[in-house]
Design a protein around this motif. Structure first.
Motif, PDB file in Angstrom:
ATOM      1  N   ILE A 147       0.848  -1.189   0.000  1.00 19.23           N
ATOM      2  CA  ILE A 147       0.000   0.000   0.000  1.00 19.23           C
ATOM      3  C   ILE A 147       0.885   1.240   0.000  1.00 19.23           C
ATOM      4  CG2 ILE A 147      -1.758   1.317   1.230  1.00 19.23           C
ATOM      5  CD1 ILE A 147      -2.816  -1.287   0.110  1.00 19.23           C
ATOM      6  N   ARG A 148       0.596   2.140  -0.917  1.00 25.73           N
ATOM      7  CA  ARG A 148       1.279   3.435  -0.958  1.00 25.73           C
ATOM      8  C   ARG A 148       0.554   4.372   0.011  1.00 25.73           C
ATOM      9  NH1 ARG A 148       0.433   4.110  -5.878  1.00 25.73           N
ATOM     10  NH2 ARG A 148      -1.043   5.851  -5.914  1.00 25.73           N
ATOM     11  N   SER A 253       5.148   6.683   2.410  1.00 28.87           N
ATOM     12  CA  SER A 253       5.853   5.437   2.669  1.00 28.87           C
ATOM     13  C   SER A 253       5.129   4.293   1.982  1.00 28.87           C
ATOM     14  CB  SER A 253       5.941   5.176   4.176  1.00 28.87           C
ATOM     15  OG  SER A 253       4.633   5.103   4.731  1.00 28.87           O
ATOM     16  N   LEU A 254       5.799   3.156   1.896  1.00 28.89           N
ATOM     17  CA  LEU A 254       5.185   1.922   1.412  1.00 28.89           C
ATOM     18  C   LEU A 254       5.053   0.975   2.589  1.00 28.89           C
ATOM     19  CD1 LEU A 254       6.997   1.281  -1.980  1.00 28.89           C
ATOM     20  CD2 LEU A 254       4.531   1.503  -1.673  1.00 28.89           C
ATOM     21  N   TYR A 260      -1.074  -2.094   7.087  1.00 23.69           N
ATOM     22  CA  TYR A 260      -1.979  -0.988   6.787  1.00 23.69           C
ATOM     23  C   TYR A 260      -3.406  -1.287   7.247  1.00 23.69           C
ATOM     24  CZ  TYR A 260      -4.416   2.752   4.389  1.00 23.69           C
ATOM     25  OH  TYR A 260      -5.206   3.845   4.123  1.00 23.69           O
ATOM     26  N   PHE A 261      -3.901  -2.475   6.926  1.00 22.49           N
ATOM     27  CA  PHE A 261      -5.301  -2.762   7.206  1.00 22.49           C
ATOM     28  C   PHE A 261      -5.547  -3.331   8.602  1.00 22.49           C
ATOM     29  CE2 PHE A 261      -5.197  -2.994   2.518  1.00 22.49           C
ATOM     30  CZ  PHE A 261      -6.214  -2.091   2.227  1.00 22.49           C
ATOM     31  N   TYR A 262      -4.564  -4.051   9.156  1.00 26.94           N
ATOM     32  CA  TYR A 262      -4.830  -4.813  10.374  1.00 26.94           C
ATOM     33  C   TYR A 262      -3.751  -4.620  11.444  1.00 26.94           C
ATOM     34  CZ  TYR A 262      -7.431  -7.126   6.626  1.00 26.94           C
ATOM     35  OH  TYR A 262      -8.219  -7.392   5.544  1.00 26.94           O
ATOM     36  N   PRO A 263      -3.485  -3.394  11.858  1.00 27.48           N
ATOM     37  CA  PRO A 263      -2.423  -3.194  12.852  1.00 27.48           C
ATOM     38  C   PRO A 263      -2.689  -3.913  14.172  1.00 27.48           C
ATOM     39  CG  PRO A 263      -3.718  -1.185  12.540  1.00 27.48           C
ATOM     40  CD  PRO A 263      -4.106  -2.124  11.450  1.00 27.48           C
ATOM     41  N   LEU A 264      -3.961  -3.996  14.588  1.00 27.93           N
ATOM     42  CA  LEU A 264      -4.253  -4.649  15.860  1.00 27.93           C
ATOM     43  C   LEU A 264      -4.141  -6.170  15.788  1.00 27.93           C
ATOM     44  CD1 LEU A 264      -7.220  -2.661  17.450  1.00 27.93           C
ATOM     45  CD2 LEU A 264      -4.859  -2.791  18.223  1.00 27.93           C
ATOM     46  N   ASP A 265      -4.295  -6.740  14.586  1.00 23.57           N
ATOM     47  CA  ASP A 265      -4.181  -8.192  14.457  1.00 23.57           C
ATOM     48  C   ASP A 265      -2.782  -8.684  14.796  1.00 23.57           C
ATOM     49  OD1 ASP A 265      -6.800  -8.397  13.768  1.00 23.57           O
ATOM     50  OD2 ASP A 265      -6.469  -8.789  11.632  1.00 23.57           O
TER      51      ASP A 265
END
Length: 407
Positions: A147-148, A253-254, A260-265
């Protein structure tokens, strides 16, 4: 009875007072059409397993919530939303058909063109129209697993909302809010925009294998922290550090899809941070005409109470017409609090503020809303209740939540 997927709803929406059906063994992916991206799968399939199977083949879910540990049936029943609602809508927008077991035990296939009433009420219907057995959903083609990302600091709420509106065409957008900031800094935020990176944009070390990402070992919170660990001072210190870190970090950043989508996972058992009593989340959606005023009032009340949320998230919603789904055009604010008597009193105040500004509430995150508050805020609740009675569904399908909320 009520169906239960992977148990990721925050309250009692998938807990039956009489019986609860565990759907996790209905976990097979049945068919995939690479020409259209349509996946047919059973309701107990976990979203993360879909990603594991199809991202290496160049496909990703069109819509994903903040955790990949949800079942497809649960995602449909709650009509979950993601960081891209303002452009793509919610999960149900990419469901082609569903098979539902009704009160009579018969299986009905429903879509937008066939049994459309059942289809419309089941998406977002919190499992109260029947048990979802299988569904056809669509995946999006992507060129990489990256993800950009662009991060924009906003010194106050008005600046944050201006940034959302200015980047209306961005595929993904979400903001972390410092909910203890007050005065001229009320609503200061870090807004993160994102786009799926093309092959040529992937970090050089991964360019030959654009769907590969760095391995990261999940961290675990092994025990419940003391109840006093999250208090006004610790949350204020965390928020200040996070804000400063956002100011000093690179704007562009890349990042890989998982971060990006699941930081808590990445933190197993993260809910234990809140202690043995757990946490409660407040999440509402506000219409455009009252979004700023409502957000100011909600954040002001939170800051004044000194009960800062460890996790405070702001997202922008696009236009959505639905039978009972949560999103509506405007903004949605989500606030997590340790579960205490003081928190319950604050949440009652936040409920009143939200209703006064035309808000509606997210039942997938609710554990304590009053029935009068729901029915006052959302006239569709009365329509769902009456429809269930007329169809005899209220005698077959009920959750602890639906009984609490008089649905």
């Amino acid at each position: 009875m009520i169906a239960r997927g992977n148990g990721r709803a925050y309250g009692d929406s998938a807990m039956g007072a009489a019986a609860t059906i565990d759907m996790r063994r209905l976990n097979r992916m049945l068919a995939f059409d690479p020409a259209t991206g349509q996946l047919v799968a059973e309701a107990g399939v976990i979203l993360g397993d879909v990603i594991t199977a199809f991202l290496p083949r160049g496909w990703f879910p069109y819509v994903t919530p903040g955790t990949k540990f949800v079942s497809l049936g649960g995602a449909i029943a709650a009509d979950v939303h993601g960081k891209n609602h303002h452009v793509d809508g919610s999960f149900g927008a990419f469901v082609d058909w569903i098979d539902v077991v009704g009160a009579d035990g018969e299986v009905t296939r429903a879509s937008r063109s066939s049994n459309s009433e059942l289809f419309g009420w089941t998406i977002g219907g919190m499992g109260l129209t029947g048990v979802i057995l299988r569904a056809a959903i669509r995946l999006r083609p992507v060129e990489s697993a990256w993800i950009r990302q662009e991060t924009i600091p906003a010194p106050h709420l008005a600046a944050a909302m201006e940034a959302f509106e200015a980047a209306d065409a961005a595929t993904y957008s979400v903001a972390w809010i410092d909910c203890l900031a007050s005065g001229g800094s009320l609503g200061r935020s870090l807004i993160m925009f994102g786009e799926h990176a093309e092959t040529g944009e992937v970090p050089s070390a991964f360019r030959k294998h654009p769907f590969a990402t760095p391995k990261r070992r999940a961290k675990t919170v092994p025990v419940n922290l003391p109840g006093a660990a999250l208090n006004t001072w610790t949350v204020k210190a965390f928020n200040a550090l996070y804000w400063r870190k956002g100011l000093s970090s690179p704007r562009k950043s890349l990042v890989d899809w998982d971060r990006y989508f699941y930081p808590l996972d990445a933190i197993l058992g993260w809910n234990r941070i809140y202690g043995r009593r757990g946490f409660l989340q407040f999440q509402c959606a506000l219409p455009p005409k009252s979004s700023e005023a409502g957000l100011r009032a909600l954040l002001g009340a939170t800051a004044a109470a000194g009960q800062g949320s460890f996790l405070a998230v702001l997202k922008r919603f696009g236009i959505q017409e639905s039978r009972f789904s949560f999103p509506m055009e405007g903004y949605t604010l989500a606030l997590d609090f340790p579960a205490t008597a003081k928190t319950l009193a604050l949440l009652d105040r936040l409920d009143a503020i939200a209703v006064d500004h035309g808000a509606r509430f997210y039942l997938a995150k609710d554990a304590r809303l009053a029935a009068t508050t729901l029915h006052r805020s959302d006239p569709r609740a009365d329509i769902l209740r009456d429809m269930r009675r007329e169809a005899g569904l209220d005698q077959a399908f009920a959750s602890a939540q639906s009984e609490r909320l008089l649905l």
